[in-house]
Each structure stands twice: as structure tokens, then as C-alpha cells.
Motif scaffolding. Structure first.
Motif, short mmCIF file in Angstrom:
data_model
loop_
_atom_site.label_atom_id
_atom_site.label_comp_id
_atom_site.label_asym_id
_atom_site.label_seq_id
_atom_site.Cartn_x
_atom_site.Cartn_y
_atom_site.Cartn_z
N THR A 18 -29.69 5.37 -16.51
CA THR A 18 -29.71 3.81 -17.10
C THR A 18 -29.32 3.12 -16.23
N VAL A 19 -30.55 2.49 -15.63
CA VAL A 19 -30.52 1.17 -14.62
C VAL A 19 -30.58 -0.09 -15.22
N SER A 20 -29.83 -0.66 -15.03
CA SER A 20 -29.39 -1.93 -15.64
C SER A 20 -29.61 -3.56 -14.49
N SER A 21 -30.32 -4.10 -15.03
CA SER A 21 -30.60 -5.20 -14.17
C SER A 21 -29.16 -6.21 -14.09
N MET A 45 -30.86 9.82 -6.28
CA MET A 45 -31.41 9.27 -5.81
C MET A 45 -30.89 7.07 -5.82
N ASN A 46 -31.33 6.79 -4.89
CA ASN A 46 -31.11 5.85 -4.25
C ASN A 46 -31.43 4.07 -4.69
N SER A 47 -31.42 2.69 -4.79
CA SER A 47 -32.22 2.16 -4.80
C SER A 47 -32.58 1.84 -6.20
N LEU A 48 -31.81 1.99 -7.21
CA LEU A 48 -32.21 2.21 -8.64
C LEU A 48 -32.94 0.82 -8.78
N LYS A 49 -34.03 1.43 -9.50
CA LYS A 49 -34.44 -0.07 -10.64
C LYS A 49 -34.49 0.35 -12.00
#
Length: 124
Positions: A121-124, A82-86
């Protein structure tokens, strides 16, 4: 077939993670393998799938060009790079295996075996 998923964690937006899912049986190569995810308060959704030989893959539109599914039948393992995660990729990710006929790859009802899930978990 017992499946064990791992590799989840906390990552910043734009980062990468690789999920792995190891199977307990050598019949692993007979199955279509899939990754699904479930975000809080939402239904489980299809992410990606790969057919037995590894040459045919499927992705949901929201991850195309960012995620790559692959498998190593010699190691009884399927991967999800998984790349460029949002932030919207945040979910519990599940691996699944099944005898899935063509056009059935996208439905979780067609997969008989499931791993326990790993949290991304992808943080902004």
C-alpha cells in the motif's frame, strides 16, 4: 513448488520496499520467476520476471527504472526491490514460478506455481 511471498506493507509515495519470495524446492533454479500484481477492481498484471541464471530480466513499462528483480538460487529466493513507489503501485503482489519459454514471461498463464500474495500500500 511452494512459494511464500513476504515484505509488503504500508509506505509513503517515494519510498521503497523489498519483496521476497522463498521457494520450497531446490529445483527453484530450473524455473523462470515472475512478480505479478493485482490492484482492487483490476485484473492481475505482469510486473517483472527473471530467467533461470538471473542474467535476463523483463519489466512492465510502468516500473522500469524503479523496480529491480533479482534471484539467489542458493537461497531459493527471488526479490523485487521497489523504489520511488507511487500510489498506483498499490496492489497485492504475487510471485510465480514456471517453465516459461522465451516471449511467454509476461503472461500469468505460463506460470504453474504461485505464492499467496503480499499487500503493498503506497500512500500519497
Amino acid at each position: 513448488v511452494q512459494l511464500q511471498a513476504y515484505g509488503g506493507g504500508l509506505v509513503q509515495a517515494g519510498g521503497s520496499l523489498r519483496l521476497s519470495c522463498a521457494a520450497s524446492e531446490r529445483t527453484f533454479s530450473n524455473y523462470v520467476l515472475g512478480w505479478f500484481r493485482q490492484a482492487p477492481g483490476k485484473e492481475r498484471e505482469f510486473v517483472a520476471a527473471i530467467r533461470q541464471r538471473g542474467t535476463t530480466t523483463y519489466y512492465t513499462d510502468s516500473v522500469k527504472g524503479r523496480f529491480t528483480i533479482s534471484r539467489d538460487n542458493a537461497k531459493n529466493t527471488v526479490y523485487l526491490q521497489m523504489n520511488s513507489l507511487k500510489p498506483e503501485d498499490t496492489a497485492v503482489y504475487y510471485c510465480a514460478a514456471g517453465t516459461v519459454y522465451y516471449s511467454g514471461e509476461y503472461s500469468d498463464q505460463n506460470y504453474a506455481y504461485w505464492g499467496q500474495g503480499t499487500l503493498v500500500t503506497v500512500s500519497s
